[in-house]
Design an enzyme around this catalytic site. Sequence first.
Site, PDB file in Angstrom:
ATOM      1  N   PHE A 117       0.872  -1.274  -0.015  1.00  0.00           N
ATOM      2  CA  PHE A 117       0.173  -0.013   0.168  1.00  0.00           C
ATOM      3  C   PHE A 117       0.919   1.164  -0.204  1.00  0.00           C
ATOM      4  CE2 PHE A 117      -2.342   3.159   2.628  1.00  0.00           C
ATOM      5  CZ  PHE A 117      -3.183   3.652   1.606  1.00  0.00           C
ATOM      6  N   GLN A 118       0.719   2.055  -1.193  1.00  0.00           N
ATOM      7  CA  GLN A 118       1.328   3.271  -1.037  1.00  0.00           C
ATOM      8  C   GLN A 118       2.939   3.113  -1.215  1.00  0.00           C
ATOM      9  OE1 GLN A 118       0.085   6.242   1.923  1.00  0.00           O
ATOM     10  NE2 GLN A 118      -1.555   7.076   0.592  1.00  0.00           N
ATOM     11  N   LYS A 169      10.093   3.281   6.109  1.00  0.00           N
ATOM     12  CA  LYS A 169       9.755   3.682   7.257  1.00  0.00           C
ATOM     13  C   LYS A 169      10.229   2.778   8.345  1.00  0.00           C
ATOM     14  CE  LYS A 169       5.543   4.076  10.084  1.00  0.00           C
ATOM     15  NZ  LYS A 169       4.065   4.138   9.970  1.00  0.00           N
ATOM     16  N   MET A 229      -0.608  32.627 -23.974  1.00  0.00           N
ATOM     17  CA  MET A 229       0.479  32.433 -24.675  1.00  0.00           C
ATOM     18  C   MET A 229       0.233  31.458 -25.832  1.00  0.00           C
ATOM     19  SD  MET A 229       3.593  33.490 -25.631  1.00  0.00           S
ATOM     20  CE  MET A 229       4.625  33.962 -24.259  1.00  0.00           C
TER      21      MET A 229
END
Length: 559
Positions: free
Chosen positions: A112-113, A162, A465
Amino acid sequence: MQLTGSQILIECLKEQGVDTVFGYPGGAILNVYDELYLHPEIKHVLTSHEQGASHAADGYARSTGKVGVCFATSGPGATNLVTGIATAYMDSVPMVAITCNVGVSLLGKDSFQEIDITGITMPITKHNFIVKDVTKLADTIRRAFSIARNGRPGPVLIDIPKDVTANKTDYKKATIDFTRKLEEVDMDSVEAALKLIKASKKPYIFVGGGAVISEANAELKQFAELVDAPVCDTLMGKGAYDGTSVRYSGMLGMHGTKASNLGVSKCDLLIAIGTRFSDRVLGNAKTFAKNAKILQIDIDPAEINKNVVAFSSVVGDVKQILTIINEKLEQQNHKEWVEYVENLKEQFPLSYPKEGLSGPYIIENIFEQTKGDAIIVTEVGQHQMWAAQYYKYKSPRTLLTSGGLGTMGYGLGASIGAQTANPDRTVVNIAGDGCFRMNLNELATASREQLPLIEVIINNHVLGMVRQWQTLFYNKHYSATVLDDGADYVKVAEALGCKAKRVTTQEEFESAFAEALSSKKPYVIDCIIDSDDKVWPMVAPGKPINEAFDEADYKAKNS
């Protein structure tokens, strides 16, 4: 002493003199934020989006010369930094981006992530690291900062799993030498440069962002006097040479002045200082400065002969090289040549209609009211070019803009970084409405932090632009460029905690900007201008720069 990875990270930031971090927390980086909570000596600015954090770190770095720092968590938090990292990479901005990832045992398992942020950012960082062993963390952080600030600066990313932020190891404080490490300059190349300069009859000095980065403005001023030459610059070189000087002829290239474009096309020696010769400067590379020998001075040997072939070059830090040359160079005299360029400036001045509210008027009035002492930040587009043309930058680090990547949405985050780093300076972000809507959520950050920055929206209700190109080169096919959708930026700004005002006349703008200067809160001015205002002069893509045309030329050709 034994410290966790998070403690080591914070201690290493303190070693590096870091006083501000821009970021956004999340699960993988929670250990770091928990430790940061115990260290109020490091200010944390919570942005509204991770991209805002990366741009804020960039603005902090550009305005101070110090390394900017941003935090993000794993997965989408890390990927949201990518545009800001690429922006810093293209413009050689010293930045350290610190992300945290899933634990080492979960890497490579689509956890996850989880994201391979080092793989993603490899092409857009000067270097990057993933630290899987806490015993290597301190040395990696120190190395990252050294890489970011030395040589040609640039962004470095450190990804920390982590569990590494929780693991413990011995930590020993280090004393950091902040002196930039300079390579020895080849004196034979200096002598060759001096020979070229002395032989020149019509020299022109062309200044890029490298002169800003090396803070060589004093040396550059002396050099220009000794060579007795006119000076032009790139977008990134603004402020390295005083824009109010009589020698200064304006920007070079696609939206450069006719004086600079014609002058460089006539010179016999182009002394290019800290510039990489981008396509927006060159126009047609085969015809660029065709009458000149090119002397290129740059810290990065990869830039020599990359886009144009240099007749001679000196590799090294610009400040260091100019110091050496200034000590060896006798006073030169090019009175007739300098007068010739002066006449070009008088013959082809920048101009715009004096009635009504327009981008050039707004920029000139900002210059007058700030006395040229503000830090100007821009987004990307017509307003960016007007800011380059009509604000006279007297010193380095006073124009912060995305030059290489051309990042719409850059300016507001960068102005937050600049205002945080320079609380006593006036910081003005100049935006188009197309750019403003990309990252306007960062107004909430400015409001929360009570930053008195001024956001000037040059609002033409189109992508200006792109529309200009559609008008000039695409038969007025205005495909997907009209923004007249009823969005009320004043209400949006007020809802996000800012003062705001809409203006439609010159008088209204002058009054609103004066009020903004005295305000202690972020202030947004929505300036309504015509949808078909254009940036002049212009060089058509692929054409020689001496074929720059202005509005009168365009009307004469198409009448």
